[in-house]
Design a protein around this motif. Structure first.
Motif, short mmCIF file in Angstrom:
data_model
loop_
_atom_site.label_atom_id
_atom_site.label_comp_id
_atom_site.label_asym_id
_atom_site.label_seq_id
_atom_site.Cartn_x
_atom_site.Cartn_y
_atom_site.Cartn_z
N GLY A 27 0.85 -1.19 0.00
CA GLY A 27 0.00 0.00 0.00
C GLY A 27 0.88 1.24 0.00
N ALA A 28 0.28 2.37 -0.33
CA ALA A 28 1.06 3.60 -0.38
C ALA A 28 0.17 4.82 -0.19
CB ALA A 28 1.81 3.71 -1.69
N GLU A 29 0.81 5.88 0.25
CA GLU A 29 0.19 7.19 0.35
C GLU A 29 1.14 8.16 -0.33
OE1 GLU A 29 -1.33 8.15 4.38
OE2 GLU A 29 -0.60 6.15 4.87
N GLY A 30 0.68 9.36 -0.64
CA GLY A 30 1.55 10.28 -1.34
C GLY A 30 1.30 11.74 -1.02
N GLN A 31 2.17 12.54 -1.60
CA GLN A 31 2.08 13.99 -1.48
C GLN A 31 2.61 14.59 -2.76
OE1 GLN A 31 4.91 16.42 -0.61
NE2 GLN A 31 3.48 18.10 -0.49
N LEU A 32 1.95 15.63 -3.26
CA LEU A 32 2.38 16.29 -4.48
C LEU A 32 3.12 17.57 -4.13
CD1 LEU A 32 -0.85 15.93 -6.68
CD2 LEU A 32 1.06 14.33 -6.40
N ALA A 33 4.28 17.77 -4.73
CA ALA A 33 5.08 18.97 -4.46
C ALA A 33 5.47 19.62 -5.78
CB ALA A 33 6.32 18.59 -3.66
N TYR A 34 5.01 20.82 -5.99
CA TYR A 34 5.34 21.58 -7.19
C TYR A 34 6.83 21.91 -7.18
CZ TYR A 34 5.39 25.41 -10.56
OH TYR A 34 5.67 26.22 -11.63
N ILE A 35 7.54 21.60 -8.25
CA ILE A 35 8.98 21.86 -8.29
C ILE A 35 9.36 22.80 -9.43
CG2 ILE A 35 9.75 19.80 -7.04
CD1 ILE A 35 10.16 18.37 -9.67
N GLY A 36 8.48 23.72 -9.74
CA GLY A 36 8.78 24.72 -10.75
C GLY A 36 8.53 24.22 -12.16
N GLN A 37 9.30 24.76 -13.11
CA GLN A 37 9.11 24.41 -14.51
C GLN A 37 9.34 22.93 -14.78
OE1 GLN A 37 11.70 27.09 -16.61
NE2 GLN A 37 10.06 28.58 -16.87
N THR A 38 10.09 22.27 -13.90
CA THR A 38 10.36 20.85 -14.06
C THR A 38 9.07 20.04 -13.94
OG1 THR A 38 12.54 21.17 -13.14
CG2 THR A 38 11.72 18.92 -13.17
N GLY A 39 8.13 20.50 -13.13
CA GLY A 39 6.87 19.79 -12.96
C GLY A 39 6.47 19.63 -11.51
N THR A 40 5.95 18.46 -11.19
CA THR A 40 5.46 18.17 -9.85
C THR A 40 6.00 16.82 -9.40
OG1 THR A 40 3.46 19.46 -10.19
CG2 THR A 40 3.37 17.78 -8.47
N ARG A 41 6.54 16.82 -8.21
CA ARG A 41 7.09 15.60 -7.62
C ARG A 41 5.97 14.85 -6.91
NH1 ARG A 41 11.18 15.37 -2.55
NH2 ARG A 41 11.85 13.23 -2.80
N ILE A 42 5.85 13.57 -7.20
CA ILE A 42 4.89 12.70 -6.52
C ILE A 42 5.70 11.89 -5.51
CG2 ILE A 42 3.14 10.89 -6.74
CD1 ILE A 42 2.97 11.68 -9.76
N VAL A 43 5.60 12.25 -4.25
CA VAL A 43 6.33 11.54 -3.19
C VAL A 43 5.48 10.37 -2.74
CG1 VAL A 43 7.39 11.73 -0.92
CG2 VAL A 43 7.40 13.71 -2.46
N LEU A 44 6.06 9.18 -2.71
CA LEU A 44 5.34 7.97 -2.34
C LEU A 44 5.94 7.38 -1.07
CD1 LEU A 44 5.31 6.36 -5.88
CD2 LEU A 44 3.40 7.53 -4.76
N VAL A 45 5.08 7.00 -0.15
CA VAL A 45 5.51 6.32 1.08
C VAL A 45 4.68 5.05 1.22
CG1 VAL A 45 5.77 6.46 3.59
CG2 VAL A 45 6.13 8.51 2.18
#
Length: 106
Positions: A27-45
């Motif tokens: 199973g997993a949960e996540g968080q989205l973090a905007y990282i500028g022009q590069t896009g958005t980081r999807i952090v998975l735990v």
């Protein structure tokens, strides 16, 4: 039109990667973090404390991928969510070691 189809394909691919991570880690949960022009980081735990991340080209694509994958999202990476992350020797050597003069700093 082509951009929309490309975004949908990217979201679908990211969703499959999220689902694979989730299966591997119970199973997993996540968080989205905007990282500028590069896009958005999807952090998975994962439920087992394993963690990783993916990068989407935009916030909407990241949101769509998380939704398709059925990923529970957190607004911030703190508190109980952050406490689920299990770190090992690699992380301590690479991250903390750099700061405190450990092996990675040599």
């Amino acid at each position: 039109m082509a951009d929309t189809k490309q975004a949908e394909r990217k979201a679908a691919k990211l969703a499959r990667q999220i689902q694979a991570f989730s299966r591997k880690h119970g199973g997993a949960e996540g968080q989205l973090a905007y990282i500028g022009q590069t896009g958005t980081r999807i952090v998975l735990v994962g439920e087992d404390g394993g963690w990783g991340d993916l990068v989407a080209p935009s916030y909407p694509v990241a949101q769509q991928a998380a939704e398709k994958a059925g990923l529970t999202l957190h607004d911030e990476f703190d508190g109980e969510f952050a406490a689920k992350v299990v770190t090992g020797p690699y992380e301590w050597t690479r991250m903390a070691g750099i700061q405190i003069g450990g092996p990675a700093n040599k």
